[in-house]
Design an enzyme around this catalytic site. Structure first.
Site, mmCIF file in Angstrom:
data_model
loop_
_atom_site.group_PDB
_atom_site.id
_atom_site.type_symbol
_atom_site.label_atom_id
_atom_site.label_comp_id
_atom_site.label_asym_id
_atom_site.label_seq_id
_atom_site.Cartn_x
_atom_site.Cartn_y
_atom_site.Cartn_z
ATOM 1 N N GLY A 266 95.503 44.267 107.299
ATOM 2 C CA GLY A 266 96.671 45.126 107.520
ATOM 3 C C GLY A 266 96.768 45.440 109.007
ATOM 4 O O GLY A 266 97.260 46.498 109.404
ATOM 5 N N SER B 176 98.620 44.377 111.351
ATOM 6 C CA SER B 176 99.890 44.474 112.078
ATOM 7 C C SER B 176 100.583 45.806 111.762
ATOM 8 O O SER B 176 101.663 46.081 112.259
ATOM 9 C CB SER B 176 100.798 43.290 111.730
ATOM 10 O OG SER B 176 100.986 43.256 110.337
ATOM 11 N N GLY B 177 99.940 46.629 110.944
ATOM 12 C CA GLY B 177 100.585 47.892 110.519
ATOM 13 C C GLY B 177 100.349 49.053 111.482
ATOM 14 O O GLY B 177 99.575 48.952 112.441
ATOM 15 N N ARG C 266 99.464 39.313 107.352
ATOM 16 C CA ARG C 266 100.336 38.181 107.023
ATOM 17 C C ARG C 266 101.166 37.747 108.224
ATOM 18 O O ARG C 266 101.492 36.586 108.383
ATOM 19 C CB ARG C 266 101.268 38.568 105.868
ATOM 20 C CG ARG C 266 100.536 38.522 104.543
ATOM 21 C CD ARG C 266 101.369 39.091 103.436
ATOM 22 N NE ARG C 266 101.460 40.548 103.557
ATOM 23 C CZ ARG C 266 101.623 41.370 102.521
ATOM 24 N NH1 ARG C 266 101.725 40.881 101.311
ATOM 25 N NH2 ARG C 266 101.695 42.671 102.696
ATOM 26 N N LYS D 234 93.145 55.818 101.175
ATOM 27 C CA LYS D 234 93.809 56.372 100.007
ATOM 28 C C LYS D 234 95.243 55.820 99.920
ATOM 29 O O LYS D 234 95.725 55.343 100.951
ATOM 30 C CB LYS D 234 93.801 57.898 100.047
ATOM 31 C CG LYS D 234 94.704 58.493 101.142
ATOM 32 C CD LYS D 234 94.858 59.954 100.967
ATOM 33 C CE LYS D 234 96.246 60.381 100.634
ATOM 34 N NZ LYS D 234 97.295 60.120 101.603
ATOM 35 N N GLU E 235 103.406 71.026 106.384
ATOM 36 C CA GLU E 235 103.915 70.108 107.419
ATOM 37 C C GLU E 235 105.377 70.406 107.652
ATOM 38 O O GLU E 235 106.100 70.763 106.713
ATOM 39 C CB GLU E 235 103.787 68.669 106.952
ATOM 40 C CG GLU E 235 102.371 68.185 106.843
ATOM 41 C CD GLU E 235 102.319 66.742 106.347
ATOM 42 O OE1 GLU E 235 102.425 65.848 107.181
ATOM 43 O OE2 GLU E 235 102.197 66.542 105.126
ATOM 44 N N ASP F 35 99.690 62.623 96.877
ATOM 45 C CA ASP F 35 99.554 62.293 98.298
ATOM 46 C C ASP F 35 98.636 63.265 99.047
ATOM 47 O O ASP F 35 97.917 62.864 99.963
ATOM 48 C CB ASP F 35 100.956 62.285 98.934
ATOM 49 C CG ASP F 35 100.932 61.763 100.358
ATOM 50 O OD1 ASP F 35 100.366 60.677 100.568
ATOM 51 O OD2 ASP F 35 101.477 62.433 101.254
ATOM 52 N N HIS G 124 93.118 65.507 99.887
ATOM 53 C CA HIS G 124 92.788 66.417 101.001
ATOM 54 C C HIS G 124 92.550 67.859 100.535
ATOM 55 O O HIS G 124 91.601 68.505 100.956
ATOM 56 C CB HIS G 124 93.920 66.433 102.033
ATOM 57 C CG HIS G 124 94.326 65.067 102.526
ATOM 58 N ND1 HIS G 124 93.427 64.056 102.726
ATOM 59 C CD2 HIS G 124 95.540 64.558 102.870
ATOM 60 C CE1 HIS G 124 94.065 62.984 103.174
ATOM 61 N NE2 HIS G 124 95.347 63.263 103.265
HETATM 62 C C1 BG6 Z 1 98.325 61.678 104.742
HETATM 63 C C2 BG6 Z 1 99.513 61.790 103.843
HETATM 64 O O1 BG6 Z 1 97.168 61.430 104.002
HETATM 65 O O2 BG6 Z 1 98.171 62.901 105.462
HETATM 66 C C3 BG6 Z 1 100.766 62.120 104.630
HETATM 67 O O3 BG6 Z 1 99.693 60.549 103.172
HETATM 68 C C4 BG6 Z 1 100.541 63.365 105.464
HETATM 69 O O4 BG6 Z 1 101.872 62.323 103.771
HETATM 70 C C5 BG6 Z 1 99.278 63.232 106.285
HETATM 71 O O5 BG6 Z 1 101.666 63.524 106.307
HETATM 72 C C6 BG6 Z 1 98.955 64.534 106.986
HETATM 73 O O6 BG6 Z 1 97.863 64.326 107.830
HETATM 74 P P1 BG6 Z 1 97.612 65.260 109.089
HETATM 75 O O7 BG6 Z 1 96.326 64.779 109.647
HETATM 76 O O8 BG6 Z 1 98.776 65.055 110.013
HETATM 77 O O9 BG6 Z 1 97.571 66.665 108.565
#
Ligand code: BG6
Length: 514
Positions: free
Chosen positions: A30, A32-33, A64, A170, A238, A257, A262
């Protein structure tokens, strides 16, 4: 097969335990991501700059997209320049970077990789140590691992005497069943000691500090229990929306997510019992015990809800109008995907009896803040008549994970003067004051640990499964009973849905402002 033993030194008024990794090659799938150019390569570059890597290492980017090694190097160079890294060693670093394009389902790719790994191991004297990093969509984890296995690349044999480790990003499964299946599949190719399930929250400085704070200070532990703590609030807010990830996110939502991984990691570190040593399995054993002790969520109950879900509507953030979730490019027109979640969690053990943990996480909230608030009980008796106990504000210990990394303690104090006035004051320390504004990126720590062979900061299979066991029934209720578990809306730039306040209000408490 772990790296050297930690060397203990005394630096900047503190003890440092430094471990250096053995020489090794990194193969990033992955490549190139976004993740590779924004997080992984900069982290490896920083490790190189800080002299953790020496000159015995190489990186093979694999994807790829057709690219030559030269083009890959140019891409890396501009990514590093964009992030304002000191360019001093970039050219030397680039000579360690290579690129291989291929189809992840084609055996030919793995044959070529095998040959390249063999050659580069010799060129850079990497003693057969290789770290494979899956920065790809999760549906490719099994085909890639299988392709590598057919070429015997995961084998750690006596004759090659090197490590072969595999890092998976993840989401690790979509629910309990798929997570178990993924483990089964990977276990046919790998042993658990080779699998590193990454959760970048565990690499954040302030998250790592939770265990130090709790177990390296004798004054903390005696009050860290239901006798003194009224409740705990964990917030991961966020201000960003789902942006260009809407396609993925709409199939996932905040529960999968952010919460399943987390948030539950933060919770388990706060609630953990003391491991007898800081060894990976001892720490992970204790975290798993916390997850096992969490009281299962009860089905949707509108009178006394334990989980609230929400979705953002259009609103203003920092004075700018932003669109509603449903208007984001890539979301389905009537999507019920939650961009906000708040939950009340109880941990059924002696330490945490009847202490609620309130967890909330959402996108497009007022600001970006990750914090853990330990709210202590009020004093048992007020001697400051006519002030009552409830007039004296609770002590609050605030662990700020980001953006203002640090710790503060809210206390009551007398205001100077002839009148008797009481006020809340804050004792605080800020990471920026001791680190000069530079808090290392989580991937630096985590990649270093992968190279050293330390799994402390990585999920173990049983933790992942317990986390899914807790949230999978919620996913099912939402799907089968949408009326009973409604989705509440909140304007972008707010504190979340009003209904989330009820989680605490019903118990005479309130959220700290975001
Ligand atoms: C990622 C989530 O694991 O953590 C995202 O997939 C989220 O949706 C991000 O924005 C937040 O990470 P951080 O380090 O910016 O708090």
């Amino acid at each position: 097969m772990v790296g050297s033993k930690p060397i203990v030194t005394f630096e900047n008024n503190g003890f440092c335990m430094t471990e250096r990794p053995d020489p090794c090659g990194l193969v990033i799938f992955g490549a190139s991501g976004d993740l590779t150019s924004r997080k992984l390569i900069p982290a490896i570059y920083q490790l190189f700059n800080k002299k953790f890597m020496g000159s015995h290492f190489y990186i093979i980017g694999c994807a790829r997209t057709e690219l030559s090694t030269d083009e890959f190097r140019k891409k890396i160079e501009s990514a590093l320049m964009e992030l304002n890294y000191e360019p001093v060693h970039i050219h030397e670093f680039l000579t360690h970077c290579f690129y291989t394009a291929g189809d992840y389902h084609s055996p030919d790719l793995y044959k070529r990789l095998k040959k390249e790994i063999k050659e580069l191991n010799q060129t850079f004297q990497c003693r057969q140590n290789v770290l494979f990093y899956m920065a790809t969509p999760p549906y490719l984890y099994v085909p890639i691992t299988e392709g590598l296995t057919k070429e015997k690349l995961p084998r750690e044999t006596i004759e090659n005497r090197g490590f072969r480790r595999f890092v998976y990003e993840k989401p690790y499964g979509r629910d309990l069943e798929s997570a178990i299946q993924l483990d089964r599949d990977l276990n046919t190719f790998l042993s658990e000691h080779q699998i590193y399930r990454i959760d970048h929250y565990l690499g954040k400085e302030t998250v790592q500090n939770i265990l130090m704070f709790r177990f390296a200070n004798s004054i903390v532990e005696p009050v860290w229990n239901h006798h003194y703590i009224d409740h705990v609030q964990i917030t991961v807010a966020e201000s960003l929306g789902v942006g260009h990830r809407a396609g993925y996110y709409d199939q996932s939502g905040q529960l999968r997510d952010m919460f399943q991984n987390h948030m539950l990691q933060l919770l388990s570190l706060i609630a953990i019992e003391q491991p007898s040593t800081f060894a990976a399995d001892q720490v992970r054993d204790e975290k798993v015990k916390v997850l096992r002790a969490i009281e299962p969520f009860v089905p949707c109950n509108s009178q006394y809800p334990c989980i609230i879900r929400g979705q953002y509507q259009a609103g203003k953030i920092n004075g700018e109008m932003v669109s509603a979730y449903l208007d984001e490019k890539g979301t389905e027109s009537a999507s019920q995907t939650e961009s906000y979640l708040a939950a009340r969690v109880y941990i059924n053990n002696w330490r945490w009896k009847e202490v609620p943990f309130y967890l909330r996480t959402g996108k497009r909230l007022k600001s970006k803040v990750t914090q853990i608030a330990i709210v202590f009980k009020s004093v048992p008796h007020s001697m400051f008549y006519p002030l009552k106990e409830s007039d004296l504000a609770n002590n609050i210990l605030l662990l700020n994970v980001q953006p203002d990394e640090g710790i503060s303690l809210k206390m009551q104090a007398k205001m100077p003067g002839t009148k008797i006035c009481m006020t809340s004051v804050k004792m605080e320390f800020n990471y920026r004051d001791i680190l000069g504004g530079k808090v290392p990126e989580p991937y630096e720590r985590l990649l270093l640990d992968c190279m050293i062979g330390d799994q402390t900061l990585f999920w173990r299979y049983d933790g992942v499964e317990l986390a899914w066991q807790l949230v999978t029934p919620v996913i099912d209720w939402w799907k089968t009973n949408p009326e009973e578990c409604p989705l509440f809306y909140y304007p972008a730039g707010s504190q979340g849905p009003i209904e989330a306040e009820n989680l605490l209000k019903l118990e005479g408490r309130q959220w700290l402002p975001i």
